[in-house]
Design a protein around this motif. Sequence first.
Motif, PDB file in Angstrom:
ATOM      1  N   ASN A   8     -13.049 -14.622 -45.506  1.00 22.87           N
ATOM      2  CA  ASN A   8     -14.280 -14.566 -44.718  1.00 22.87           C
ATOM      3  C   ASN A   8     -15.499 -14.366 -45.604  1.00 22.87           C
ATOM      4  O   ASN A   8     -16.564 -14.925 -45.340  1.00 22.87           O
ATOM      5  N   PHE A   9     -15.367 -13.569 -46.644  1.00 22.86           N
ATOM      6  CA  PHE A   9     -16.508 -13.330 -47.519  1.00 22.86           C
ATOM      7  C   PHE A   9     -16.984 -14.612 -48.181  1.00 22.86           C
ATOM      8  O   PHE A   9     -18.162 -14.945 -48.146  1.00 22.86           O
ATOM      9  N   TRP A  10     -16.053 -15.357 -48.771  1.00 24.26           N
ATOM     10  CA  TRP A  10     -16.443 -16.576 -49.485  1.00 24.26           C
ATOM     11  C   TRP A  10     -16.881 -17.681 -48.530  1.00 24.26           C
ATOM     12  O   TRP A  10     -17.790 -18.456 -48.849  1.00 24.26           O
ATOM     13  N   SER A  11     -16.270 -17.781 -47.358  1.00 29.88           N
ATOM     14  CA  SER A  11     -16.735 -18.797 -46.406  1.00 29.88           C
ATOM     15  C   SER A  11     -18.114 -18.425 -45.862  1.00 29.88           C
ATOM     16  O   SER A  11     -18.964 -19.305 -45.675  1.00 29.88           O
ATOM     17  N   GLY A  12     -18.379 -17.145 -45.634  1.00 25.34           N
ATOM     18  CA  GLY A  12     -19.710 -16.722 -45.203  1.00 25.34           C
ATOM     19  C   GLY A  12     -20.756 -17.011 -46.264  1.00 25.34           C
ATOM     20  O   GLY A  12     -21.868 -17.460 -45.957  1.00 25.34           O
ATOM     21  N   LEU A  13     -20.402 -16.778 -47.518  1.00 21.75           N
ATOM     22  CA  LEU A  13     -21.320 -17.077 -48.615  1.00 21.75           C
ATOM     23  C   LEU A  13     -21.598 -18.581 -48.697  1.00 21.75           C
ATOM     24  O   LEU A  13     -22.747 -18.998 -48.919  1.00 21.75           O
ATOM     25  N   PHE A  15     -21.490 -20.676 -46.118  1.00 17.78           N
ATOM     26  CA  PHE A  15     -22.359 -20.984 -44.973  1.00 17.78           C
ATOM     27  C   PHE A  15     -23.811 -20.640 -45.277  1.00 17.78           C
ATOM     28  O   PHE A  15     -24.719 -21.405 -44.953  1.00 17.78           O
ATOM     29  N   ILE A  16     -24.024 -19.501 -45.889  1.00 18.75           N
ATOM     30  CA  ILE A  16     -25.393 -19.094 -46.224  1.00 18.75           C
ATOM     31  C   ILE A  16     -26.004 -20.070 -47.226  1.00 18.75           C
ATOM     32  O   ILE A  16     -27.144 -20.515 -47.060  1.00 18.75           O
ATOM     33  N   ALA A  17     -25.264 -20.417 -48.262  1.00 16.17           N
ATOM     34  CA  ALA A  17     -25.790 -21.327 -49.292  1.00 16.17           C
ATOM     35  C   ALA A  17     -26.118 -22.698 -48.695  1.00 16.17           C
ATOM     36  O   ALA A  17     -27.194 -23.251 -48.944  1.00 16.17           O
ATOM     37  N   ILE A  18     -25.217 -23.237 -47.896  1.00 14.92           N
ATOM     38  CA  ILE A  18     -25.460 -24.560 -47.297  1.00 14.92           C
ATOM     39  C   ILE A  18     -26.599 -24.487 -46.289  1.00 14.92           C
ATOM     40  O   ILE A  18     -27.472 -25.358 -46.261  1.00 14.92           O
ATOM     41  N   GLY A  19     -26.614 -23.464 -45.466  1.00 19.45           N
ATOM     42  CA  GLY A  19     -27.679 -23.318 -44.471  1.00 19.45           C
ATOM     43  C   GLY A  19     -29.053 -23.186 -45.096  1.00 19.45           C
ATOM     44  O   GLY A  19     -30.009 -23.846 -44.675  1.00 19.45           O
ATOM     45  N   LEU A  20     -29.160 -22.341 -46.117  1.00 24.45           N
ATOM     46  CA  LEU A  20     -30.455 -22.180 -46.776  1.00 24.45           C
ATOM     47  C   LEU A  20     -30.858 -23.441 -47.532  1.00 24.45           C
ATOM     48  O   LEU A  20     -32.047 -23.779 -47.593  1.00 24.45           O
ATOM     49  N   GLY A  47     -30.271 -25.116 -40.227  1.00 26.71           N
ATOM     50  CA  GLY A  47     -29.951 -24.455 -41.496  1.00 26.71           C
ATOM     51  C   GLY A  47     -30.075 -22.949 -41.390  1.00 26.71           C
ATOM     52  O   GLY A  47     -29.231 -22.202 -41.901  1.00 26.71           O
ATOM     53  N   LEU A  48     -31.119 -22.476 -40.713  1.00 27.74           N
ATOM     54  CA  LEU A  48     -31.285 -21.027 -40.537  1.00 27.74           C
ATOM     55  C   LEU A  48     -30.180 -20.440 -39.664  1.00 27.74           C
ATOM     56  O   LEU A  48     -29.660 -19.357 -39.954  1.00 27.74           O
ATOM     57  N   ILE A  49     -29.803 -21.160 -38.616  1.00 34.42           N
ATOM     58  CA  ILE A  49     -28.721 -20.683 -37.749  1.00 34.42           C
ATOM     59  C   ILE A  49     -27.414 -20.605 -38.541  1.00 34.42           C
ATOM     60  O   ILE A  49     -26.661 -19.625 -38.427  1.00 34.42           O
ATOM     61  N   LEU A  50     -27.149 -21.593 -39.372  1.00 36.07           N
ATOM     62  CA  LEU A  50     -25.939 -21.576 -40.197  1.00 36.07           C
ATOM     63  C   LEU A  50     -25.961 -20.408 -41.176  1.00 36.07           C
ATOM     64  O   LEU A  50     -24.941 -19.748 -41.385  1.00 36.07           O
ATOM     65  N   ALA A  51     -27.123 -20.126 -41.752  1.00 36.63           N
ATOM     66  CA  ALA A  51     -27.233 -19.000 -42.689  1.00 36.63           C
ATOM     67  C   ALA A  51     -27.012 -17.669 -41.967  1.00 36.63           C
ATOM     68  O   ALA A  51     -26.347 -16.762 -42.496  1.00 36.63           O
ATOM     69  N   GLY A  54     -23.387 -17.291 -41.318  1.00 42.43           N
ATOM     70  CA  GLY A  54     -22.739 -16.906 -42.573  1.00 42.43           C
ATOM     71  C   GLY A  54     -22.900 -15.432 -42.855  1.00 42.43           C
ATOM     72  O   GLY A  54     -21.965 -14.769 -43.317  1.00 42.43           O
ATOM     73  N   ALA A  55     -24.075 -14.890 -42.572  1.00 44.17           N
ATOM     74  CA  ALA A  55     -24.310 -13.449 -42.764  1.00 44.17           C
ATOM     75  C   ALA A  55     -23.413 -12.633 -41.831  1.00 44.17           C
ATOM     76  O   ALA A  55     -22.875 -11.588 -42.234  1.00 44.17           O
ATOM     77  N   LEU A  56     -23.229 -13.105 -40.603  1.00 41.50           N
ATOM     78  CA  LEU A  56     -22.332 -12.403 -39.668  1.00 41.50           C
ATOM     79  C   LEU A  56     -20.883 -12.453 -40.154  1.00 41.50           C
ATOM     80  O   LEU A  56     -20.148 -11.471 -40.039  1.00 41.50           O
ATOM     81  N   VAL A  57     -20.470 -13.588 -40.713  1.00 43.09           N
ATOM     82  CA  VAL A  57     -19.109 -13.706 -41.235  1.00 43.09           C
ATOM     83  C   VAL A  57     -18.925 -12.761 -42.426  1.00 43.09           C
ATOM     84  O   VAL A  57     -17.896 -12.091 -42.549  1.00 43.09           O
ATOM     85  N   ILE A  58     -19.928 -12.675 -43.289  1.00 43.38           N
ATOM     86  CA  ILE A  58     -19.842 -11.739 -44.424  1.00 43.38           C
ATOM     87  C   ILE A  58     -19.791 -10.304 -43.929  1.00 43.38           C
ATOM     88  O   ILE A  58     -19.041  -9.474 -44.457  1.00 43.38           O
ATOM     89  N   PHE A  59     -20.565 -10.002 -42.892  1.00 43.37           N
ATOM     90  CA  PHE A  59     -20.540  -8.648 -42.322  1.00 43.37           C
ATOM     91  C   PHE A  59     -19.137  -8.294 -41.831  1.00 43.37           C
ATOM     92  O   PHE A  59     -18.646  -7.193 -42.099  1.00 43.37           O
TER      93      PHE A  59
END
Length: 154
Positions: A8-13, A15-20, A47-51, A54-59
């Motif tokens: 989850n950590f790496w997939s969230g990261l 998501f954030i990178a692609i979204g931003l 892109g912002l929604i995806l980021a 991703g932050a929620l997945v990292i959380f």
Amino acid sequence: MKIKSQRNFWSGLMFIAIGLSFAWGATNYSFGSSANPGPGYFPFGLGLILAVLGALVIFTALTIETADGDPVGAFAWRPLLIILASVALFGFLLPRLGMVICLPLLVIASSVASDEFTWKASLINAAVLIALSYAVFVAGLKLTIPLWPTMFGA
């Protein structure tokens, strides 16, 4: 802080990178307004929604305990390369062969990447995708997408 789920950590990261990246890339286009959105409006918001997702997945990766830490497995290069090649082939062949031939090629070629590949499921998927793509893009949105090879006419 301890990572409790590596997957989850790496997939969230990711998501954030692609979204931003998409949000940043959309700043090169006109935003327009809410009543009349420009070409940058939708990709920026998406892109912002995806980021944020991703932050929620990292959380969750940092707060919810997993039994074994949910390690990241080996990277599946073969399916990735097959799917990328299928999409590139679709983009190259669509103007030449048309949607009716290219969509089944895309579906079958990308389905080969799966361990659960069957001809029956791939052909049904291709038929449904052709019908829906025609209904949405050609009939509904009136986009000029070639349906048949150029040698057979318009």
